[in-house]
Design an enzyme around this catalytic site. Structure first.
Site, PDB file in Angstrom:
ATOM      1  N   GLY A 156       0.801  -1.221   0.000  1.00 21.61           N
ATOM      2  CA  GLY A 156       0.000   0.000   0.000  1.00 21.61           C
ATOM      3  C   GLY A 156       0.833   1.270   0.000  1.00 21.61           C
ATOM      4  O   GLY A 156       0.557   2.200  -0.767  1.00 21.61           O
TER       5      GLY A 156
ATOM      6  N   GLN B 244      -7.934  -0.756   2.684  1.00 24.26           N
ATOM      7  CA  GLN B 244      -8.784  -1.449   3.668  1.00 24.26           C
ATOM      8  C   GLN B 244     -10.095  -1.954   3.056  1.00 24.26           C
ATOM      9  O   GLN B 244     -10.856  -2.644   3.722  1.00 24.26           O
ATOM     10  CB  GLN B 244      -9.106  -0.523   4.855  1.00 24.26           C
ATOM     11  CG  GLN B 244      -7.913  -0.179   5.722  1.00 24.26           C
ATOM     12  CD  GLN B 244      -7.386  -1.372   6.528  1.00 24.26           C
ATOM     13  OE1 GLN B 244      -7.980  -2.456   6.559  1.00 24.26           O
ATOM     14  NE2 GLN B 244      -6.251  -1.194   7.179  1.00 24.26           N
TER      15      GLN B 244
ATOM     16  N   ALA C 284      -1.958  -6.645  -0.646  1.00 22.42           N
ATOM     17  CA  ALA C 284      -2.441  -8.030  -0.509  1.00 22.42           C
ATOM     18  C   ALA C 284      -2.622  -8.458   0.948  1.00 22.42           C
ATOM     19  O   ALA C 284      -3.499  -9.257   1.269  1.00 22.42           O
ATOM     20  CB  ALA C 284      -1.467  -8.981  -1.207  1.00 22.42           C
TER      21      ALA C 284
ATOM     22  N   THR D 236      12.778  -6.940 -10.572  1.00 19.81           N
ATOM     23  CA  THR D 236      12.282  -8.263 -10.961  1.00 19.81           C
ATOM     24  C   THR D 236      10.988  -8.564 -10.205  1.00 19.81           C
ATOM     25  O   THR D 236      10.936  -8.453  -8.976  1.00 19.81           O
ATOM     26  CB  THR D 236      13.342  -9.334 -10.628  1.00 19.81           C
ATOM     27  OG1 THR D 236      14.558  -8.937 -11.251  1.00 19.81           O
ATOM     28  CG2 THR D 236      12.930 -10.704 -11.120  1.00 19.81           C
TER      29      THR D 236
ATOM     30  N   CYS E 276       0.081   1.653  12.222  1.00 19.25           N
ATOM     31  CA  CYS E 276       1.132   2.555  11.753  1.00 19.25           C
ATOM     32  C   CYS E 276       1.252   3.788  12.621  1.00 19.25           C
ATOM     33  O   CYS E 276       2.206   4.525  12.519  1.00 19.25           O
ATOM     34  CB  CYS E 276       0.849   2.985  10.323  1.00 19.25           C
ATOM     35  SG  CYS E 276       0.686   1.574   9.260  1.00 19.25           S
TER      36      CYS E 276
HETATM   37  C1  LIG Z   1      -5.684   2.657   4.598  1.00 19.85           C
HETATM   38  C2  LIG Z   1      -4.258   2.216   4.476  1.00 19.85           C
HETATM   39  N1  LIG Z   1      -3.493   2.699   3.492  1.00 19.85           N
HETATM   40  C3  LIG Z   1      -2.224   2.326   3.325  1.00 19.85           C
HETATM   41  C4  LIG Z   1      -1.631   1.412   4.152  1.00 19.85           C
HETATM   42  C5  LIG Z   1      -0.213   1.004   3.942  1.00 19.85           C
HETATM   43  O1  LIG Z   1      -0.151  -0.266   3.384  1.00 19.85           O
HETATM   44  P1  LIG Z   1       1.176  -1.175   3.523  1.00 19.85           P
HETATM   45  O2  LIG Z   1       1.297  -1.532   4.955  1.00 19.85           O
HETATM   46  O3  LIG Z   1       0.903  -2.341   2.634  1.00 19.85           O
HETATM   47  O4  LIG Z   1       2.317  -0.353   3.027  1.00 19.85           O
HETATM   48  C6  LIG Z   1      -2.388   0.867   5.214  1.00 19.85           C
HETATM   49  C7  LIG Z   1      -1.791  -0.100   6.162  1.00 19.85           C
HETATM   50  O5  LIG Z   1      -2.120  -0.140   7.312  1.00 19.85           O
HETATM   51  C8  LIG Z   1      -3.734   1.285   5.369  1.00 19.85           C
HETATM   52  O6  LIG Z   1      -4.508   0.815   6.359  1.00 19.85           O
END
Ligand SMILES: Cc1ncc(COP(=O)(O)O)c(C=O)c1O
Length: 408
Positions: free
Chosen positions: A85, A191, A212, A248, A346
């Protein structure tokens, strides 16, 4: 691809307790692990190589890409494989900044930190960043957005399903407003994918990010959907992905992603378009809201299309009405065998500046700092059944009592 759909609540991942943190990440489904193992055994080579090993890998990569495209309603040429993401979001925002004249970029006040980080890079390239306010349920203020769509706005980035409070934004309406104003729209669908059907071909959206690992796929892979004809400057140069992302390709991860999306798609079909986890979520939420001191944050699930179907977010206070610390509740519940979260994984390490433990999302929704530090998120997935959740309400009740009694 027709994968055997495991029964809901078939008991996976109970060894370390009950996993209720699907919005942080989710346990890879058995069919996902099997699909990846097959590729690692049979099609492990570099898909750009011209020999038979490479051709076998390229074949597997393209069939997985096509399966992803079919489930997301896009052309396989509109799908750029990335690492997840955060990279998808950075590729969308910074990739646009590389091909457009600097102007204004709009983000909502409740985005994922990856979007703010990418926008900060745009600001260093001469862009202006403006945040669109949200209401007390985390919904984007559409009037404020519309007013801000005037020049010099060139790009909008909106999170479809809010990971911390579950709010679903009206992406089709926002997309129509952006189209009328001639402004590009990126949607962070991280999400949402797997919990509702997505048809990129009919969405008024230019770029859409997915990962994923939120839908029982592997970590380390995601995709950015890019509307045909839209030019992006790559973050990582190279010949792969039609010059839009060098490196790759991780064929096994892409196969795992395709298997996960296939399972999720089959579940949605079995639920006539709705995520079959929703009734379990609704039963749990009703039980939780009977406890004194618990309130829902974000929208009620009663409204149509208002809340992520697997998501519960609460604000917790003691019987005296004083907010309790969400992070301490998470630790207490972990001791009882329940893995939940106090917000987004996060941001749970930090919190907004000067408001220890307070969620920036809840602050943006208008909550006072102490309330914004009392959030608890429970997010569900198909590995759960009613029997897994039986002890959660009493465990939370005990945890609240301990916190209310113990030293603050
Ligand atoms: C709404 C949203 N966007 C982006 C991300 C980031 O994705 P990734 O952890 O795969 O980098 C998250 C991950 O918690 C998310 O909840």
């Amino acid at each position: 691809m027709n994968l055997p759909l495991p029964e809901q609540g078939s008991g996976t991942v109970r060894a370390g307790g009950v996993y209720l943190d699907a919005c942080a990440t989710s346990p890879p489904a058995a069919a996902v692990v099997a699909a990846m193992a097959r590729v690692l055994e049979e099609a492990w080579a570099n898909p750009s190589s011209l020999h038979g090993f490479g051709l076998a890998a390229a074949d597997r990569l393209e069939s997985s890409r096509q399966a992803l495209a079919d489930r997301l309603g896009c052309g396989s040429d509109e799908l750029v494989i990335v690492s997840g993401g955060s990279e998808a979001i950075h590729t969308a925002l910074i990739g646009c900044a590389g091909t457009l004249e600097p102007g204004r970029v709009l983000l909502s006040a409740v985005e994922h930190p990856a979007s703010y980080a990418a926008a900060a890079q745009m600001v260093r390239r001469g862009w202006q960043l403006e945040l669109v306010p949200v209401d007390s349920l985390g919904r984007v203020d559409l009037e404020a957005l519309q007013a801000l769509l005037a020049p010099p706005t060139r790009l909008v980035s909106i999170l479809w399903g809010q990971s911390e409070v579950g709010t679903i934004q009206p992406v089709a309406t926002i997309g129509r407003l952006c189209r009328e104003a001639g402004v590009l729209l990126h949607v962070d669908a991280v999400q949402v994918v797997g919990h509702r059907s997505i048809d990129f071909s009919t969405l008024p959206v230019d770029l859409l990010s997915c990962a994923a690992h939120k839908l029982q796929g592997p970590r380390g892979v995601g995709t950015l959907l890019v509307r045909r004809g839209l030019r992006l400057e790559p973050l990582i140069g190279g010949v792969q992905e039609a010059g839009r992302r060098g490196g790759t390709e991780p064929v096994a991860l892409v196969a795992g992603f395709a298997a996960a999306l296939e399972l999720a798609g089959q579940r949605l079909e079995a639920g006539a378009g709705r995520d079959p986890i929703e009734p379990l979520r609704d039963r749990l939420l009703a039980d939780l809201l009977r406890l004194e001191g618990l309130r829902l944050s974000g929208p009620s699930p009663d409204g149509p299309d208002s809340r992520l179907p697997h998501h519960i977010s609460l604000l917790v206070s003691g019987t005296d009405g004083h907010p309790l610390s969400g992070r301490r509740l998470v630790r207490e519940l972990a001791r009882s065998g329940y893995a939940v979260s106090s917000g987004s994984a996060c941001t749970s390490a930090g919190g907004a500046a000067g408001t220890a433990g307070a969620s920036a999302v809840l602050l943006a929704m208008g909550y006072a700092p102490a309330e914004a530090a009392s959030g608890l998120r429970i997010s569900l997935g198909p590995w759960l059944g009613d029997e897994d959740l039986e002890g959660l309400v009493p465990a939370l009740q005990r945890a609240c009592r301990r916190l209310a009694e113990g030293p603050g």
